[in-house]
Scaffold this active site. Structure first.
Site, PDB file in Angstrom:
ATOM      1  N   CYS A 168       0.860  -1.178   0.000  1.00 17.28           N
ATOM      2  CA  CYS A 168       0.000   0.000   0.000  1.00 17.28           C
ATOM      3  C   CYS A 168       0.896   1.227   0.000  1.00 17.28           C
ATOM      4  O   CYS A 168       2.103   1.133   0.173  1.00 17.28           O
ATOM      5  CB  CYS A 168      -0.877   0.034   1.245  1.00 17.28           C
ATOM      6  SG  CYS A 168      -2.033  -1.349   1.363  1.00 17.28           S
ATOM      7  N   GLY A 187      -0.728   0.707  -5.104  1.00 16.88           N
ATOM      8  CA  GLY A 187      -2.013   0.056  -4.873  1.00 16.88           C
ATOM      9  C   GLY A 187      -3.106   0.727  -5.672  1.00 16.88           C
ATOM     10  O   GLY A 187      -3.221   1.957  -5.651  1.00 16.88           O
ATOM     11  N   ASN A 196       0.535   0.754   6.021  1.00 18.77           N
ATOM     12  CA  ASN A 196       1.100  -0.075   4.956  1.00 18.77           C
ATOM     13  C   ASN A 196       1.845  -1.219   5.619  1.00 18.77           C
ATOM     14  O   ASN A 196       2.756  -0.973   6.408  1.00 18.77           O
ATOM     15  CB  ASN A 196       2.076   0.749   4.095  1.00 18.77           C
ATOM     16  CG  ASN A 196       2.843  -0.110   3.117  1.00 18.77           C
ATOM     17  OD1 ASN A 196       2.330  -1.105   2.619  1.00 18.77           O
ATOM     18  ND2 ASN A 196       4.080   0.261   2.837  1.00 18.77           N
ATOM     19  N   GLY A 197       1.456  -2.439   5.301  1.00 19.10           N
ATOM     20  CA  GLY A 197       2.143  -3.578   5.886  1.00 19.10           C
ATOM     21  C   GLY A 197       1.195  -4.730   6.121  1.00 19.10           C
ATOM     22  O   GLY A 197       0.094  -4.772   5.566  1.00 19.10           O
ATOM     23  N   TYR A 234      11.251  -4.269  -7.492  1.00 20.64           N
ATOM     24  CA  TYR A 234      10.013  -4.156  -8.258  1.00 20.64           C
ATOM     25  C   TYR A 234       9.061  -3.034  -7.823  1.00 20.64           C
ATOM     26  O   TYR A 234       8.576  -2.282  -8.651  1.00 20.64           O
ATOM     27  CB  TYR A 234       9.273  -5.496  -8.177  1.00 20.64           C
ATOM     28  CG  TYR A 234       7.935  -5.496  -8.880  1.00 20.64           C
ATOM     29  CD1 TYR A 234       7.851  -5.641 -10.269  1.00 20.64           C
ATOM     30  CD2 TYR A 234       6.752  -5.314  -8.175  1.00 20.64           C
ATOM     31  CE1 TYR A 234       6.627  -5.626 -10.914  1.00 20.64           C
ATOM     32  CE2 TYR A 234       5.521  -5.304  -8.815  1.00 20.64           C
ATOM     33  CZ  TYR A 234       5.467  -5.460 -10.181  1.00 20.64           C
ATOM     34  OH  TYR A 234       4.258  -5.428 -10.822  1.00 20.64           O
TER      35      TYR A 234
END
Ligand code: SF4
Length: 477
Positions: A2, A28, A100-101, A251
């Protein structure tokens, strides 16, 4: 994966949060949301791209000098509208939070909150769990005067219960902006200041765009609180060995971002250098090296340099099609390859082509791309990856939950080569990955390549990982 952003000390924070979210959209595309605080909280969130969720009318009502925003790729649960972030709680103190996580002990924590703290949780999102755990700790305190120290004390207790990755931004009603990062710094979080305004974001690209030039990473285990007078309070909540996600550099992150002091583009150039050495040793002699756009561009340049051959763009990307890796179903991913990439026949026909890519997950995308390149007259198609074989599920928030889906789970490199129909297949080594990204520094999570997880893994989750390992692999069709 995210993206988060938090901002304070700026009139109408949403006017910066919105473009900031656009800069983080690659992290996201499933849902987006923002919360701001004026006299009270204002919230807008929903499924879809940032452009789809926000419009002039709902942006207009998001008043206030403090705000947070989120773009989501679902990690726990199916990603319903209820799981969109931010989340808000009003008692014992008003707090809005975005995260985020992924908490590897999410289900245990949720069960405990419901059964022992009598909390009603409305989503399958770990942000709601973190928010409720903070509120449980705050409810044990006298909150007539809320202070940064009380917030930090609550966080110290919460950190003891959280296992996994978390980078968080949060509004504390009438008090300010709170941001914190997990003890290993698995997820990135960066802070910028610009006079009296502060901004936290998952990636530096958002800060660049918004003109925050004095930039520093939030340290692993650190919490930072910006009060309404723009005073910065920081503390080390917990310490642990750093284990920043190495796949951000391979990436996820934009190449123009800098994470923990390492430029993503520079890391990809170094990964290309490392891969170039392996390609030279392998004896393949292509006429031309081509990147699979966009992530592999820098690495392909360096591979071409190492081999002393031409570098050309041979596959052109439709910029309006989402990244295939994070498309939710296999059918959509395959369809998206053809929608996303179109070959330049004149650059490919009659030549031996070396395609450079970031990684192979299931192999379907690589097979489709190789077939595409052959269909316009390539004589030979070699394939080189600037990361090692992906073999283990990420439990920290990346959609690689099922080990059974990895083509490298039980196939040798030769078997993978045959499966994707390449004339040769070259992988990065684990050592080359660390050297390329870290340039000598340490402190990375590379568990999806090595199976060595930097946190404790609850037994139930480990059993699931082991069961996935034994399970028959999903169809490669
Ligand atoms: S397992 Fe892989 S993708 Fe997940 S945090 Fe670690 S390096 Fe990143």
């Amino acid at each position: 994966m995210c993206g988060i952003i938090g901002l304070s000390g700026q009139e109408r924070a949403i006017d910066r949060i919105y473009p900031g979210l656009l800069a983080l959209q690659h992290r996201g595309q499933d849902a987006a949301g923002a919360a701001t605080f004026d006299d009270g909280f204002q919230l807008k969130k929903g499924n879809g791209l940032v452009f789809n969720v926000f419009n002039a009318k709902n942006i207009e009502r998001l008043n206030g000098n403090t705000g947070i925003g989120h773009v989501r790729y679902p990690t726990v649960g199916a990603g319903s509208a209820e799981d969109a972030q931010p989340f808000i709680i009003t008692a014992p103190y008003g707090i809005a939070l975005a995260h985020n996580g992924n908490l590897v002990n999410f289900y245990e924590l949720k069960k405990d909150l419901v059964e022992n703290e009598l909390r009603y949780l409305n989503s399958n999102c770990d942000a709601e769990v973190i928010l409720n755990l903070i509120s449980v700790e705050l409810s044990k305190m006298d909150l007539k005067k809320m202070t940064p120290e009380k917030l930090f004390t609550a966080l110290r207790m919460v950190y003891k219960r959280l296992i996994g990755s978390y980078a968080v931004v949060s509004i504390v009603a009438n008090k300010g902006l709170l941001a914190f990062r997990d003890p290993r710094g698995i997820k990135p979080l960066i802070m910028g200041s610009n006079g009296s305004s502060f901004c936290f974001a998952s990636e530096s690209v958002a800060l660049d765009l918004l003109g925050y030039h004095e930039v520093t990473d939030v340290r692993p285990g650190q919490a930072i609180f910006i009060d309404t007078e723009s005073n910065c309070h920081a503390t080390q909540v917990a310490t642990s060995e750093k284990a920043a996600c190495i796949f951000e550099y391979v990436y996820f992150a934009r190449p123009d971002s800098v994470i923990d002091g390492i430029g993503v583009y520079e890391a990809r150039l170094r990964l290309g250098e490392e891969l170039g050495k392996i390609c030279s040793e392998s004896g393949i002699k292509p006429d031309v090296v081509m990147p699979i756009p966009d992530t592999a561009r820098g690495a392909a340049l360096m591979v071409a340099d190492a081999l002393g051959v031409m570098h050309r763009e041979g596959l052109i990307k439709n910029r309006y099609i989402h990244r295939t890796f994070i498309m939710p179903t296999q059918e959509k991913r395959i369809e998206a390859v053809r929608l996303k990439l179109n070959p330049i026949r004149s650059e490919i026909k009659g030549k031996d082509i070396l395609l450079v890519d970031d990684s192979i997950v299931r192999g379907n995308t690589s097979r489709e791309i190789i077939s595409l390149v052959r269909s316009v007259g390539a004589r030979k198609v070699y394939y080189a990856l600037y990361s090692p074989p992906l073999r283990f599920p990420c439990v920290y928030g990346i959609d690689m939950q099922t080990r059974g889906e990895f083509i490298a789970q039980d196939k040798s490199i030769e078997e993978i080569r045959r499966s994707i129909d390449a004339d040769a297949l070259v992988y990065q080594t684990e050592e080359g990955l660390i050297r390329g990204v870290g340039a000598g520094s340490k402190g990375f999570c590379s568990a999806c390549f090595t199976g060595v997880y930097p946190t404790e893994i609850p037994p139930a989750l480990m059993s699931r990982i082991e069961a996935d390992r034994m399970a028959p692999k999903v169809s490669e069709a």
